[in-house]
Design a protein around this motif. Sequence first.
Motif, PDB file in Angstrom:
ATOM      1  N   MET A 168       0.862  -1.203   0.000  1.00 26.35           N
ATOM      2  CA  MET A 168       0.000   0.000   0.000  1.00 26.35           C
ATOM      3  C   MET A 168       0.885   1.235   0.000  1.00 26.35           C
ATOM      4  SD  MET A 168      -2.833   1.024   2.802  1.00 26.35           S
ATOM      5  CE  MET A 168      -4.166  -0.101   2.599  1.00 26.35           C
ATOM      6  N   ASP A 169       0.601   2.199  -0.850  1.00 25.42           N
ATOM      7  CA  ASP A 169       1.484   3.356  -0.909  1.00 25.42           C
ATOM      8  C   ASP A 169       1.267   4.238   0.311  1.00 25.42           C
ATOM      9  OD1 ASP A 169      -0.995   4.121  -2.819  1.00 25.42           O
ATOM     10  OD2 ASP A 169      -0.256   5.891  -1.775  1.00 25.42           O
ATOM     11  N   SER A 170       2.253   5.100   0.540  1.00 27.31           N
ATOM     12  CA  SER A 170       2.278   5.897   1.767  1.00 27.31           C
ATOM     13  C   SER A 170       1.045   6.753   1.948  1.00 27.31           C
ATOM     14  CB  SER A 170       3.511   6.790   1.768  1.00 27.31           C
ATOM     15  OG  SER A 170       4.665   6.004   1.926  1.00 27.31           O
ATOM     16  N   ALA A 171       0.585   7.370   0.857  1.00 29.14           N
ATOM     17  CA  ALA A 171      -0.558   8.286   0.993  1.00 29.14           C
ATOM     18  C   ALA A 171      -1.781   7.519   1.477  1.00 29.14           C
ATOM     19  CB  ALA A 171      -0.848   8.964  -0.344  1.00 29.14           C
ATOM     20  N   THR A 172      -2.028   6.356   0.852  1.00 33.51           N
ATOM     21  CA  THR A 172      -3.191   5.546   1.227  1.00 33.51           C
ATOM     22  C   THR A 172      -3.057   5.064   2.664  1.00 33.51           C
ATOM     23  OG1 THR A 172      -3.061   4.760  -1.040  1.00 33.51           O
ATOM     24  CG2 THR A 172      -4.693   3.709   0.380  1.00 33.51           C
ATOM     25  N   LEU A 173      -1.844   4.655   3.021  1.00 30.35           N
ATOM     26  CA  LEU A 173      -1.587   4.168   4.373  1.00 30.35           C
ATOM     27  C   LEU A 173      -1.890   5.242   5.402  1.00 30.35           C
ATOM     28  CD1 LEU A 173      -0.473   1.826   6.050  1.00 30.35           C
ATOM     29  CD2 LEU A 173       1.802   2.778   5.754  1.00 30.35           C
ATOM     30  N   LEU A 174      -1.380   6.440   5.128  1.00 27.40           N
ATOM     31  CA  LEU A 174      -1.597   7.556   6.054  1.00 27.40           C
ATOM     32  C   LEU A 174      -3.085   7.854   6.182  1.00 27.40           C
ATOM     33  CD1 LEU A 174      -0.309   9.691   7.815  1.00 27.40           C
ATOM     34  CD2 LEU A 174      -0.079  11.158   5.824  1.00 27.40           C
ATOM     35  N   PHE A 194      11.825  14.955   0.803  1.00 29.21           N
ATOM     36  CA  PHE A 194      12.345  13.664   1.223  1.00 29.21           C
ATOM     37  C   PHE A 194      12.585  12.808  -0.009  1.00 29.21           C
ATOM     38  CE2 PHE A 194      11.476  14.148   5.730  1.00 29.21           C
ATOM     39  CZ  PHE A 194      10.517  15.149   5.737  1.00 29.21           C
ATOM     40  N   GLY A 195      13.723  12.134  -0.021  1.00 29.25           N
ATOM     41  CA  GLY A 195      14.049  11.327  -1.199  1.00 29.25           C
ATOM     42  C   GLY A 195      14.965  12.116  -2.102  1.00 29.25           C
ATOM     43  N   VAL A 196      15.581  11.425  -3.024  1.00 33.22           N
ATOM     44  CA  VAL A 196      16.537  12.068  -3.926  1.00 33.22           C
ATOM     45  C   VAL A 196      15.807  12.556  -5.157  1.00 33.22           C
ATOM     46  CG1 VAL A 196      18.591  11.731  -5.314  1.00 33.22           C
ATOM     47  CG2 VAL A 196      18.359  10.535  -3.146  1.00 33.22           C
ATOM     48  N   THR A 197      15.956  13.848  -5.472  1.00 37.30           N
ATOM     49  CA  THR A 197      15.326  14.369  -6.680  1.00 37.30           C
ATOM     50  C   THR A 197      16.348  14.366  -7.811  1.00 37.30           C
ATOM     51  OG1 THR A 197      13.941  15.859  -5.404  1.00 37.30           O
ATOM     52  CG2 THR A 197      14.147  16.318  -7.721  1.00 37.30           C
ATOM     53  N   ASP A 198      16.028  13.622  -8.844  1.00 39.34           N
ATOM     54  CA  ASP A 198      16.856  13.639 -10.048  1.00 39.34           C
ATOM     55  C   ASP A 198      16.138  14.547 -11.034  1.00 39.34           C
ATOM     56  OD1 ASP A 198      17.846  13.106 -12.630  1.00 39.34           O
ATOM     57  OD2 ASP A 198      18.348  11.054 -12.111  1.00 39.34           O
ATOM     58  N   LEU A 199      16.812  15.636 -11.428  1.00 40.68           N
ATOM     59  CA  LEU A 199      16.129  16.619 -12.267  1.00 40.68           C
ATOM     60  C   LEU A 199      16.057  16.206 -13.725  1.00 40.68           C
ATOM     61  CD1 LEU A 199      17.657  19.894 -10.814  1.00 40.68           C
ATOM     62  CD2 LEU A 199      15.425  18.915 -10.345  1.00 40.68           C
ATOM     63  N   GLU A 200      16.858  15.214 -14.111  1.00 42.80           N
ATOM     64  CA  GLU A 200      16.977  14.929 -15.541  1.00 42.80           C
ATOM     65  C   GLU A 200      16.544  13.534 -15.952  1.00 42.80           C
ATOM     66  OE1 GLU A 200      20.993  17.532 -16.324  1.00 42.80           O
ATOM     67  OE2 GLU A 200      21.095  15.657 -15.199  1.00 42.80           O
ATOM     68  N   GLY A 201      16.600  12.569 -15.050  1.00 40.01           N
ATOM     69  CA  GLY A 201      16.423  11.179 -15.447  1.00 40.01           C
ATOM     70  C   GLY A 201      15.004  10.851 -15.885  1.00 40.01           C
ATOM     71  N   ASP A 255       4.761   4.935  10.969  1.00 42.66           N
ATOM     72  CA  ASP A 255       5.096   3.708  10.233  1.00 42.66           C
ATOM     73  C   ASP A 255       5.050   3.892   8.716  1.00 42.66           C
ATOM     74  OD1 ASP A 255       1.935   1.850  10.423  1.00 42.66           O
ATOM     75  OD2 ASP A 255       2.398   3.940   9.962  1.00 42.66           O
ATOM     76  N   LEU A 256       5.170   5.120   8.272  1.00 38.46           N
ATOM     77  CA  LEU A 256       5.287   5.318   6.825  1.00 38.46           C
ATOM     78  C   LEU A 256       6.686   4.912   6.385  1.00 38.46           C
ATOM     79  CD1 LEU A 256       3.506   8.736   6.237  1.00 38.46           C
ATOM     80  CD2 LEU A 256       2.609   6.422   5.971  1.00 38.46           C
ATOM     81  N   THR A 257       6.767   4.407   5.151  1.00 39.16           N
ATOM     82  CA  THR A 257       8.065   3.916   4.675  1.00 39.16           C
ATOM     83  C   THR A 257       8.907   5.038   4.078  1.00 39.16           C
ATOM     84  OG1 THR A 257       6.997   3.384   2.588  1.00 39.16           O
ATOM     85  CG2 THR A 257       7.228   1.595   4.178  1.00 39.16           C
ATOM     86  N   PRO A 258      10.235   4.851   4.045  1.00 37.22           N
ATOM     87  CA  PRO A 258      11.088   5.833   3.365  1.00 37.22           C
ATOM     88  C   PRO A 258      10.632   6.011   1.928  1.00 37.22           C
ATOM     89  CG  PRO A 258      12.402   4.194   4.495  1.00 37.22           C
ATOM     90  CD  PRO A 258      10.983   3.749   4.611  1.00 37.22           C
ATOM     91  N   PRO A 259      10.895   7.103   1.268  1.00 41.23           N
ATOM     92  CA  PRO A 259      11.832   8.119   1.712  1.00 41.23           C
ATOM     93  C   PRO A 259      11.323   9.052   2.796  1.00 41.23           C
ATOM     94  CG  PRO A 259      10.910   8.713  -0.414  1.00 41.23           C
ATOM     95  CD  PRO A 259      10.395   7.360  -0.091  1.00 41.23           C
TER      96      PRO A 259
END
Lengths: 411, 249
Positions: free
Chosen positions: B1-7, B84-91, B166-170
């Motif tokens: 379950m994704d974080s938003a739904t979990l929350l 939160f989390g790594v932002t890749d601007l180009e990938g 209990d939300l998961t990373p990032p």
Amino acid sequence: MLHHLIKVPFALILLLSALLHVGLIIYGDWHDAHSPLKYTDIDYHVFSDAARFVLHPEKSGFAGGWLAERFGLQLGDPYCRSTYRYTPLLALILTPNTLMHPAWGKAVFSLSNIMISLQLRSLLPLGTSMNFVTILWALNPFPLNISTRGSSEALIGLAVISSLYFLQPGTLVFSAIMLGIATHLKIYPFVYGVAVLSWLARGKGWRGWISPPALLFALTSAGTFFALGAVMYSIWGYPFLEQTYLYHLTRKDHRHNFSPFFYLVYLTHGSSNSRISSLVSFVPQLALTLGLGVKFGQRNLPGAWAAQTAAFVLLNKVCTSQYFMWYLWFLPLVIPRLRVSRLEGMGLLALWIGSQAVWLAIAFQLEFQGQSVYFSLWMACIGFVISNAAILGRLIMTYDWDEAVPVVKTE
Amino acid sequence: MDSATLLLSHIARDIHQEPAYNCSLPGQGFHRSLFLTPLSALLPPETERCILQALFFLPPSVFADPYELKQQADDHRLGKFMIFGVTDLEGPVSAVDPRGTVVLLNLDPSKEGGGSELPLHMRYPEPVEHNLLDMYGQVGFELPCPIVYWACESVDNNEETSPFDDLTPPFVSPYKSGTSFYFLPVQAPEGKQPGNPVIEVHVPAGDLSHLPAVEWGTTHVILLAFLYVAYSAWSVPPRPHSTAREKVE
């Protein structure tokens, strides 16, 4: 046509150019403070942030090269700034952005524009009107805009034109050094070295390529390049190599740009197909660029360098409008020698502009209107390549490669 | 379950019935802003020790540019934020963290009633087979509406567990233990899925059925361009016999 324009003293033109640069820098700052759409280029912020990181290692981490660690150098890591893919030298040049004023870098780039104007005028063949420099460079809105927005292309232009400027007996070493610096900054200028060797070897057959001037030039420019690289590597370590060179040699741009490769990369990203396409474009690109240098370097260097640059950009796997600057600074030296009719000249110019206009219209539909026009945009890229190949071919065939008057410095 | 739904499943019982905000992503194209518009005046439970915040769970196909957000925060067009989390601007989508990123944004109830506009950028979606594209040549994905709440420092340091724990990373909960939260419901466009408000986003995707033509066309046109320019160079006659004015090195 440009011969008939009013004869204004060049000093006045330069003054006007300088004032325009200063005015635009000031305007840019005002504009940015009052509008959500910024005048300053995003890249300028990238350079400035990187420069700030160099000055503040506590924020970015310390430079990781062996020399920095051995001596505990208080230098930060410019590569902490994401998308900074340039030599640390650029960040160092821009450190006064943090220490003095944020517009320092723009002033440096603008000054480079002015110095290029001076050198171009010196390099004009005898009897050529300096209006070519005025219209095509000193008062040309494109470089004016590029440098005052904070794009660093003018620095490469200064290194390249300086190399041409010093290419005289007696200052050959400086020419080689400037070419080494230019290559350190952007890699591609190394192709000009081949043209220079061809020039130095003219009339002497293959032996000319290993004659003292040729060897001096080759060793000095290569030496400068490797020395600069070694210094940067010793201070900043592997990230320097990775970001300044390796990234550019292996980059895969999947987002749209003028090159048709964008769609091929996008559709095959992550699959093994990508390797084949690397070879397909790299070999012809290098072969053509170097071949043009060998054939035409011995006859006319500005023309050879311009042709090499245009061929390089034409076949590159990524192409943005910034790259056009790379042959723009040759135009004042090259246009006077083009033997095209005014009609054909206008036609070629219209084709050059038109192929970009079509691309821009479709790209807008994709990026800002979310229309699924990838294939049409790819076709526009194909059109761009065909147009530019036709234009380049035509200009090569109609260029006066052997105008009798040799290039001499005036005043 | 994704974080938003979990929350959301944790806080379901805390939410009042009336939606307090609308969320929307108007416009087309790859650069849009996520609008959070308040529907009524917001009164916090206890003003002094509470801040109004919004949490945006961004799937990997969307990202916020931290440098752009910083610029806007400096211009006072956006509140303070944390990514939160790594932002890749180009990938592209295939090259980034599949867990996506999370943006935590401070809202100002005194400005625009506590609303905000978060600039976002879409990555090119994974190219798909022709039959998976909709009639506009687009693919869709779900962007969860932000979750909005008052975060209040508690006077008494009771060890309440927070719904963020209990939300998961990032995402890693930046809140001290004992912080209490008052959630304000956010409504998706057209009031769809009230329990799990999401925005359906459509972006044009590459069509894999184009690949053979693009591969053939690109390689042949590049070769053609190379051959034509090479031919043009070859056809230039050799230089005339050197004149006496030739400079000697």
